[in-house]
Design a protein around this motif. Structure first.
Motif, short mmCIF file in Angstrom:
data_model
loop_
_atom_site.label_atom_id
_atom_site.label_comp_id
_atom_site.label_asym_id
_atom_site.label_seq_id
_atom_site.Cartn_x
_atom_site.Cartn_y
_atom_site.Cartn_z
N GLY A 119 0.83 -1.19 0.00
CA GLY A 119 0.00 0.00 0.00
C GLY A 119 0.86 1.24 0.00
N PHE A 161 -6.99 -7.16 -0.97
CA PHE A 161 -6.67 -6.76 -2.34
C PHE A 161 -7.47 -7.53 -3.39
CE2 PHE A 161 -2.84 -5.91 0.21
CZ PHE A 161 -2.71 -4.55 -0.03
N GLN A 170 -4.06 -5.63 -8.94
CA GLN A 170 -4.42 -5.14 -7.62
C GLN A 170 -3.25 -4.52 -6.86
OE1 GLN A 170 -7.51 -4.89 -6.73
NE2 GLN A 170 -8.21 -5.98 -8.55
N ILE A 171 -2.01 -4.86 -7.24
CA ILE A 171 -0.85 -4.29 -6.54
C ILE A 171 -0.10 -3.29 -7.41
CG2 ILE A 171 -0.57 -6.24 -4.96
CD1 ILE A 171 1.59 -7.33 -6.75
N ASP A 186 0.83 0.43 -8.57
CA ASP A 186 0.96 1.64 -7.75
C ASP A 186 -0.30 2.52 -7.81
OD1 ASP A 186 3.54 1.28 -6.66
OD2 ASP A 186 4.48 1.98 -8.50
N LEU A 218 -3.19 0.82 -5.86
CA LEU A 218 -2.93 0.88 -4.41
C LEU A 218 -3.14 2.28 -3.86
CD1 LEU A 218 0.23 -1.39 -4.03
CD2 LEU A 218 -2.06 -1.85 -3.17
N GLN A 219 -2.64 3.28 -4.57
CA GLN A 219 -2.77 4.65 -4.07
C GLN A 219 -4.22 5.10 -4.07
OE1 GLN A 219 -0.07 7.44 -5.90
NE2 GLN A 219 1.74 6.37 -5.20
N ARG A 256 -6.76 3.18 -3.64
CA ARG A 256 -7.41 2.47 -2.54
C ARG A 256 -7.02 3.07 -1.19
NH1 ARG A 256 -5.70 -2.39 -3.55
NH2 ARG A 256 -7.60 -3.21 -4.52
N SER A 281 -0.94 -0.65 -12.71
CA SER A 281 -1.61 -1.94 -12.89
C SER A 281 -1.49 -2.40 -14.34
CB SER A 281 -3.08 -1.82 -12.49
OG SER A 281 -3.21 -1.57 -11.11
#
Length: 311
Positions: free
Chosen positions: A39, A177, A261-262, A264, A267-268, A270, A285
């Motif tokens: 995250g 995630f 899902q991971i 950048d 993640l940002q 989210r 992504s």
């Protein structure tokens, strides 16, 4: 993924239960590791303590010493890396659940499959592949790259050629995630092994040397290229795994979803509701999906050149 009954790697160190429990790490994360992000999008911490922290720790040490508690001895008994003669492979004092043992067996099988793939690729190139070790831990762990907590996520440490993994990460990967599935887990392992390949081929040493003279933005941009190449290498492994007939329907989609899902940007969004592109250090992504798919489709290491041209 069809994995049961296949060879399991012996390059496993099980340190679960030997380190402090909990998700926080009072010492901070050590520098030099290459990890799956949990995250946020900031640059990796560089490790180290301030002068005030060092003074505080020295005072605490002598206070405890006066009370008859030798902190260094306590840390040594906890099985920290770097202590003379340490080689923890099993934790007799900790009982694992059947689910944990199955996950451990799966990790050992995936690691064995990466060994077979990269041994073959290196041999075809006239070289020898030096297999990494995988360290399973709970709570926190010490590596040659410093201390790390479970909150760090899986990471590779080039200082000791080891992949570090808190298996609780996979529960979070699925729950937080939305990236469930065994091949999503295999992608995570293959990505970190990809960093090991980069270490053997000189990519990581060059990056670690160059980023000392880079600005934060420049280092982040170079880090993205390093991470995307590791994604592509994970895809190369997936290509050969598919050739063996080990993939099941939906496996590729699980890996691509995990890469999504991971990213950048995802993640940002989210974590903070907006993105800061100059802080990206793993790739978007779309980039992560694309480079994994490039390695998966081609099965060629030379298709993973993320350092030439646009990415």
């Amino acid at each position: 993924m069809e994995w049961k009954g296949r060879r399991q790697s012996s390059n496993i160190e099980d340190r679960r239960g030997t380190g402090p429990a909990g998700g926080s790490n009072p010492f901070g994360r050590g520098g030099g590791g290459f990890r799956i992000p949990m995250g946020g999008g900031g640059r990796r911490a560089g490790g180290g303590f301030s002068l005030g922290t060092i003074i505080f720790m020295v005072v605490i040490y002598f206070v405890l010493k006066a009370m008859g508690i030798d902190l260094l001895q306590v840390m040594g008994e906890g099985g920290q890396v770097g202590m003379p003669g340490f080689e923890q492979t099993e934790t007799a004092s900790r009982r694992s659940s059947p689910q944990e043992e199955e996950t451990k067996a799966f990790m050992a099988t995936v690691l064995a499959e990466t060994e077979d793939t990269w041994n073959g690729i290196f041999q075809a190139a006239g070289s020898t592949y030096q297999e990494p070790r995988m360290v399973l831990f709970s709570g926190s762990v010490q590596s040659a790259c410093g201390f790390a907590s479970a909150a760090t996520g899986p990471f590779y440490c080039p200082g000791d050629n080891k992949v570090y993994l808190d298996m609780g990460f996979f529960d979070e990967l699925a729950r937080k995630f939305d990236a469930a599935g065994d091949f999503a887990q295999a992608y995570v392992v293959a990505h970190e092994v990809g960093h090991h390949v980069q270490n053997l081929t000189g990519v990581l040493p060059r990056f670690n040397q160059q980023r000392r003279s880079m600005s934060e933005v420049e280092a982040n941009q170079m880090s993205v290229r390093v991470e995307l190449q590791a994604d592509c290498y994970a895809g190369v492994w997936g290509h050969y795994t598919r050739q063996k007939g080990l993939l099941e329907q939906g496996d590729l989609e699980e890996a691509l979803n995990a890469a999504t899902q991971i990213g950048d940007d995802t993640l940002q969004k989210r974590m903070q509701g907006y993105v800061v592109p100059e802080s990206f250090n793993h790739g978007t992504s779309e980039q992560r999906r694309r480079w994994f798919k490039r390695g998966f489709d081609s099965g060629r290491v030379d298709a993973c050149d993320t350092f030439s041209g646009d990415i």
